[in-house]
Design a protein around this motif. Structure first.
Motif, PDB file in Angstrom:
ATOM      1  N   ARG A 264       6.850   2.138  -7.417  1.00 12.10           N
ATOM      2  CA  ARG A 264       7.880   1.746  -6.723  1.00 12.10           C
ATOM      3  C   ARG A 264       7.716   1.878  -5.040  1.00 12.10           C
ATOM      4  O   ARG A 264       6.904   2.715  -4.636  1.00 12.10           O
ATOM      5  CB  ARG A 264       9.267   2.362  -7.143  1.00 12.10           C
ATOM      6  CG  ARG A 264       9.117   4.086  -6.779  1.00 12.10           C
ATOM      7  CD  ARG A 264      10.422   4.801  -7.353  1.00 12.10           C
ATOM      8  NE  ARG A 264      10.422   4.658  -8.823  1.00 12.10           N
ATOM      9  CZ  ARG A 264       9.672   5.504  -9.657  1.00 12.10           C
ATOM     10  NH1 ARG A 264       9.015   6.633  -9.250  1.00 12.10           N
ATOM     11  NH2 ARG A 264       9.816   5.259 -11.059  1.00 12.10           N
ATOM     12  N   ALA A 265       8.584   1.271  -4.239  1.00  9.74           N
ATOM     13  CA  ALA A 265       8.230   1.150  -2.776  1.00  9.74           C
ATOM     14  C   ALA A 265       9.050   2.399  -2.343  1.00  9.74           C
ATOM     15  O   ALA A 265       8.681   3.157  -1.098  1.00  9.74           O
ATOM     16  CB  ALA A 265       8.725  -0.142  -2.162  1.00  9.74           C
TER      17      ALA A 265
ATOM     18  N   ASN B  77       0.758  -1.220   0.167  1.00  8.89           N
ATOM     19  CA  ASN B  77      -0.074   0.059  -0.155  1.00  8.89           C
ATOM     20  C   ASN B  77       0.903   1.190   0.078  1.00  8.89           C
ATOM     21  O   ASN B  77       0.754   2.256  -0.625  1.00  8.89           O
ATOM     22  CB  ASN B  77      -0.913   0.035   1.179  1.00  8.89           C
ATOM     23  CG  ASN B  77      -2.126  -0.801   1.078  1.00  8.89           C
ATOM     24  OD1 ASN B  77      -2.279  -1.552  -0.018  1.00  8.89           O
ATOM     25  ND2 ASN B  77      -2.924  -1.292   2.218  1.00  8.89           N
ATOM     26  N   SER B  78       1.979   1.441   0.637  1.00 11.26           N
ATOM     27  CA  SER B  78       2.775   2.226   0.721  1.00 11.26           C
ATOM     28  C   SER B  78       3.633   2.352  -0.519  1.00 11.26           C
ATOM     29  O   SER B  78       4.104   1.332  -0.991  1.00 11.26           O
ATOM     30  CB  SER B  78       3.841   2.547   2.011  1.00 11.26           C
ATOM     31  OG  SER B  78       3.013   2.454   3.008  1.00 11.26           O
ATOM     32  N   GLY B  79       4.120   3.448  -1.171  1.00 11.23           N
ATOM     33  CA  GLY B  79       4.834   3.483  -2.109  1.00 11.23           C
ATOM     34  C   GLY B  79       4.500   4.836  -3.039  1.00 11.23           C
ATOM     35  O   GLY B  79       3.628   5.604  -2.609  1.00 11.23           O
ATOM     36  N   GLN B  80       4.971   4.954  -4.241  1.00 18.20           N
ATOM     37  CA  GLN B  80       4.532   5.870  -5.062  1.00 18.20           C
ATOM     38  C   GLN B  80       3.947   5.550  -6.290  1.00 18.20           C
ATOM     39  O   GLN B  80       3.852   4.332  -6.612  1.00 18.20           O
ATOM     40  CB  GLN B  80       6.263   6.510  -5.736  1.00 18.20           C
ATOM     41  CG  GLN B  80       6.709   7.239  -4.902  1.00 18.20           C
ATOM     42  CD  GLN B  80       8.101   7.870  -5.686  1.00 18.20           C
ATOM     43  OE1 GLN B  80       8.526   7.318  -6.403  1.00 18.20           O
ATOM     44  NE2 GLN B  80       8.622   9.144  -5.254  1.00 18.20           N
ATOM     45  N   TYR B  81       3.015   6.369  -6.816  1.00 14.54           N
ATOM     46  CA  TYR B  81       1.901   5.979  -7.600  1.00 14.54           C
ATOM     47  C   TYR B  81       1.721   6.817  -8.779  1.00 14.54           C
ATOM     48  O   TYR B  81       2.296   7.941  -8.605  1.00 14.54           O
ATOM     49  CB  TYR B  81       0.499   5.965  -6.913  1.00 14.54           C
ATOM     50  CG  TYR B  81       0.450   4.781  -5.955  1.00 14.54           C
ATOM     51  CD1 TYR B  81      -0.173   3.668  -6.297  1.00 14.54           C
ATOM     52  CD2 TYR B  81       1.099   4.914  -4.629  1.00 14.54           C
ATOM     53  CE1 TYR B  81      -0.473   2.759  -5.138  1.00 14.54           C
ATOM     54  CE2 TYR B  81       0.711   3.968  -3.508  1.00 14.54           C
ATOM     55  CZ  TYR B  81       0.235   2.953  -3.969  1.00 14.54           C
ATOM     56  OH  TYR B  81      -0.392   1.920  -3.146  1.00 14.54           O
ATOM     57  N   ARG B  82       1.234   6.435  -9.781  1.00 16.63           N
ATOM     58  CA  ARG B  82       0.824   7.497 -11.049  1.00 16.63           C
ATOM     59  C   ARG B  82      -0.359   7.326 -11.608  1.00 16.63           C
ATOM     60  O   ARG B  82      -0.813   6.011 -11.680  1.00 16.63           O
ATOM     61  CB  ARG B  82       2.036   7.070 -12.209  1.00 16.63           C
ATOM     62  CG  ARG B  82       1.888   8.198 -13.400  1.00 16.63           C
ATOM     63  CD  ARG B  82       2.777   7.749 -14.482  1.00 16.63           C
ATOM     64  NE  ARG B  82       4.048   8.180 -14.100  1.00 16.63           N
ATOM     65  CZ  ARG B  82       5.007   7.536 -13.983  1.00 16.63           C
ATOM     66  NH1 ARG B  82       4.901   6.292 -14.552  1.00 16.63           N
ATOM     67  NH2 ARG B  82       6.338   7.873 -13.783  1.00 16.63           N
TER      68      ARG B  82
END
Length: 669
Positions: A119-120, A104-109
C-alpha cells in the motif's frame, strides 16, 4: 544502588525508602546499564536495556525502513512476512510478485526473497487510523503507529516491549508512552504526552494475563477471555478498542473491539462466509407476506462483496436464471462486485441466508465499533437438497459443490490479493440433511466433509482460525426417518470441547415455509441467516455454543418422567410455531398427558412410567407422501428462556430464542 537498604515491606512511606526509590529510578531510567536493582534486591531491566532489546527485536523481526526501492530490493535475506517501508522515493517499478506498476514509496512485505508492494500510505501518515490495516509481521511493528490513547502491551517471554498502565489510588497512570515527534518509546516523566493520570472519564482498554479488559467510568470489566485468543496489545480511540491477539494456531491478528459489547471484528483480514442451502424458487420474491427482498440497505456498500461473473448473473456465487439457482461453472467467476448492486435486475429474487447473516454482522459491527464495518465476501454454493455423497471432493459426475466452493474461494483470495488484502474463510451455514434424513451416520459424514474443506481450503487462504460450520437439523423427515437430524446434534455435542469448528443450530422449523418445508420462503431464509449469525457471534464471544437439548431422563414415580434440559426453557405457544399437543414431546412405550417446563427441568406426566423406554423431542413425523405443510412439520413449542438477540424488522423484530432440538434420549441415560 540502594544507599539505606532498610528492607521495609512494600508499600513504604519512610523517607529513607523514598530516597532509595528515587536513586534507583534515576539509575533505571537515565543510566547506561542494561539492568538495575530495586531496594528489595530484585533485578530489573533498565530503560537502556529495554531500548536495546527493542532495537534488536525490530532488527530481527519488525518493520525496517529503507531510503530507496533499490536498497530494499537488494535485501533478500528477510524471512516471509517481514515488513518494510520506503519513504521519499518518487519513482515507480514493476512489482516482482503481482506484475503491477507501483510506486517506489510505500509499505512492503517479504515473500520468497522478493518484496511485494502492499500500500502507498504508511502508518505514520495514515489519516483514518481506525481502518488502518496493521502490518502484523510482528507485534512490535505496530509501535510505529501514532497512538491516540495509550498502547498497552502484555509482558511475555516473547520479548514484546511493555507499554503499560498502572493503577494506584484508584487512578490509572501510564508508565511508558510513545512520543510521535521523536518516534520513540519514552518513560513517564511528567512531560507532554506521557505524564499525569490517564483519562478515566472515558473507557480505556488494557491487557491482563492475555485477557482483554477495559477501565470504564463505571469500573473495570472483562471484554474478552476466550481461550482461543491471547491478547498482546490494545489501543483505545473514542471508546473503541483496537488490539492484537494470537490465535490457537499461532497466528497473529488485528481486531477492533466494541468496549460496550465485547464484540470482536477483524482489522487485518477480510471475512469470507458462505452457505450451502435451499434456493429461493421463482416467484417467491415480493409475492406474499412470507417474502422479503433486501434492497440496497447497506450503509457501507463497499464493505460487502460477492463473486461476480461477466454475465452479471451471480447471486452470491450461484448463477440465477429468473430466480432459480443452478450449479456454478468453475470458469464463470471473474472478480468481486458489490452485493446486490451488481446483479442484473432480471435475476434478483428473495433474500437467502448468507446475505441476511452478512447484514446482521455488518450492522452489529457498526453499532459496536463507532461505525467501523469489516470487509466481507459472501456467497452461496450449490443446492441445499443434495445428498452428502454429491458434495464431497470427488463426487459423482454432474455435481460441483466442492469445486464451486474451491473456485469461489480461490478467485476471492486472488481478487483481494491485488489490493494487498488477505482473507479468512470463517463461517459456513450448513442447511443440509433433508435428502439423507434416514442416514444415522450423517453427523459424522458432515464433520468429515468439514475436515476435507479445511484441508483443501486452508492453504488457499493461509488462515489459522477455524472454519466454523453451523449445521441445522432439517425438519422434513421422509418415511419416519429422523436419524440424520439426531446425528447432527450428537456429533456437535461430541466435538463440543475440541477444535471448536462444528456446531448445531438446532431445528429449522421456526422459519416460515412456502408450500412445504423443503422450499422455505425468502423470509425463512432471512430468518435462518440471522439465527446463524447470532449463533456464530455467541461462539466468538464465549468460545462455545450449545443448542437447547435434552441431557438426561429419569423416572420419578409411576406416572412421571423428569427430563433435564441443557438450559432453562419454557413452553411458548405464542412464539414462532403454532400450539401442538404436549409441546411436541412423546414417550416410547406409553402415552403423554401433560408436559410442564420449570427452569431447566421438563416434567412429563405419562400413563405408565415403568413401560416407557425413551423420550422423543420434536420427532413426531409426517407422512412420506403428500403435502409437507408447516402444520405437519415435526416440532416442539419448548424454547430457551434467554434471548440470543432480536430479529430484524423484516423478520418480525421479536426476540430470538433457541428451539428444542430434534432428539430422543433413553430413560435412565
Amino acid at each position: 544502588m540502594t544507599t539505606f537498604n532498610t528492607g521495609n515491606p512494600v508499600p513504604s512511606t519512610a523517607v529513607k525508602d523514598l530516597y532509595d526509590n528515587a536513586e534507583n529510578l534515576d539509575a533505571g531510567i537515565n543510566g547506561a546499564s542494561a539492568t538495575w536493582q530495586d531496594r528489595r534486591g530484585v533485578q530489573r531491566r533498565s530503560w537502556a536495556g529495554l531500548e536495546s532489546e527493542y532495537d534488536q527485536f525490530i532488527a530481527n523481526n519488525g518493520l525496517k525502513r529503507y531510503q530507496t526501492w533499490s536498497a530494499l530490493q537488494a535485501d533478500t535475506t528477510r524471512h516471509d512476512g517481514f515488513a518494510a517501508d520506503v519513504i521519499g522515493d518518487a519513482g515507480t517499478h514493476v512489482d516482482p510478485i503481482t506484475g503491477a506498476t507501483v510506486s517506489n514509496s510505500g509499505q512492503y512485505r517479504a515473500s520468497g526473497g522478493r518484496w511485494q508492494w502492499m500500500r502507498a500510505d504508511t502508518l505514520e501518515t495514515k489519516a483514518d487510523k481506525v481502518q488502518t490495516k496493521l502490518d502484523l509481521a510482528s507485534e512490535a511493528a505496530s509501535i510505529k503507529q501514532p497512538f491516540d490513547g495509550f498502547a498497552l502491551y502484555d509482558v511475555g517471554p516473547d520479548g514484546v516491549i511493555p507499554l503499560l498502565l498502572t493503577r494506584y489510588g484508584g487512578a490509572l497512570y501510564p508508565l511508558v508512552w510513545y512520543d510521535v515527534a521523536a518516534q520513540r518509546v519514552m518513560p513517564t516523566d511528567g512531560g507532554s504526552g506521557g505524564g499525569g493520570v490517564a483519562d478515566t472519564g472515558r473507557s480505556l482498554g488494557y491487557v491482563l494475563d492475555g485477557a482483554l479488559r477495559a477501565a470504564t467510568p463505571a469500573g473495570d470489566r472483562l471484554l474478552d477471555d476466550v481461550s482461543a485468543r491471547r491478547w498482546v496489545q490494545v489501543q483505545t480511540t473514542n471508546d473503541v478498542a483496537r488490539g492484537v491477539f494470537r490465535d490457537g494456531g499461532g497466528g497473529t491478528h488485528a481486531a477492533v473491539v466494541g468496549i460496550g459489547s465485547g464484540e470482536v471484528f477483524p482489522l487485518d483480514r477480510v471475512a469470507i462466509m458462505a452457505d450451502n442451502g435451499q434456493s429461493n424458487a421463482p416467484g417467491q420474491a415480493g409475492t406474499s407476506s412470507r417474502s422479503v427482498v433486501y434492497g440496497e440497505f447497506y450503509p457501507y456498500p463497499d464493505r460487502v462483496l460477492m463473486p461476480a461473473t461477466a454475465a452479471n448473473n451471480v447471486w452470491m456465487g450461484t448463477p440465477t436464471q429468473g430466480g432459480a439457482s443452478t450449479e456454478l461453472l468453475a470458469s464463470s467467476i471473474t472478480g468481486l462486485a458489490r452485493l446486490r448492486g451488481s446483479i442484473a435486475p432480471t435475476n434478483q429474487h428473495g433474500t437467502i441466508g448468507v446475505e441476511a447473516a452478512a447484514r446482521r454482522w455488518s450492522t452489529r459491527a457498526a453499532a459496536s465499533c463507532a461505525g467501523y464495518v469489516p470487509k466481507m465476501v459472501v456467497f452461496s454454493v450449490g443446492e441445499g437438497g443434495q445428498a452428502i455423497a454429491n458434495m464431497v471432493k470427488s463426487p459423482p459426475a454432474g455435481f460441483f459443490n466442492f469445486a464451486n466452493l474451491r473456485t469461489a474461494l480461490q478467485r476471492t483470495v486472488d481478487g483481494l490479493a491485488l489490493t494487498g488484502e488477505r482473507a479468512d474463510f470463517s463461517r459456513l451455514n450448513w442447511q443440509m440433511s433433508e435428502t439423507d434424513s434416514g442416514d444415522s451416520a450423517l453427523g459424522q459424514k458432515t464433520y468429515d466433509l468439514l475436515k476435507s474443506y479445511q484441508t483443501e481450503f486452508y492453504p488457499i487462504t493461509g488462515q489459522t482460525v477455524p472454519l466454523r460450520m453451523m449445521a441445522s437439523q432439517m425438519s422434513s423427515f421422509r418415511g419416519g426417518g429422523n436419524q440424520a437430524v439426531r446425528s447432527i446434534l450428537a456429533k456437535a455435542l461430541e466435538v463440543y470441547a475440541q477444535w471448536g469448528d462444528f456446531f448445531c443450530t438446532g431445528p429449522t422449523y421456526p422459519y416460515p415455509f412456502h408450500t412445504d418445508y423443503l422450499h422455505q420462503s425468502s423470509l425463512g431464509h432471512a430468518m435462518q441467516g440471522e439465527f446463524f449469525e447470532a449463533a456464530i457471534s455467541q461462539v466468538e464471544k464465549t468460545g462455545h455454543w450449545k443448542p437447547l437439548h435434552m441431557v438426561s431422563a429419569v423416572r420419578s414415580g409411576g406416572t412421571q418422567i423428569v427430563v433435564q434440559l441443557s438450559e432453562p426453557a419454557t413452553i411458548d405457544v405464542a412464539w414462532l410455531v403454532a400450539a401442538i399437543e404436549n409441546a411436541g414431546i412423546t414417550v416410547t412405550g406409553t402415552t403423554v398427558s401433560n408436559v410442564q417446563v420449570t427452569g431447566s427441568q421438563m416434567t412429563l406426566t405419562v400413563a405408565d412410567a415403568n413401560a416407557a423406554t425413551q423420550v422423543n423431542a420434536a420427532l413426531v413425523t409426517h407422512p412420506s407422501t403428500g403435502d409437507r405443510a408447516a402444520e405437519t412439520i415435526p416440532r416442539s413449542t419448548v424454547r430457551s428462556t434467554t434471548s440470543i438477540g432480536q430479529w430484524s424488522p423484516e423478520c418480525g423484530g421479536r426476540q430470538m430464542y433457541k428451539p428444542l432440538c430434534h432428539q430422543f434420549i433413553t430413560i435412565g441415560a
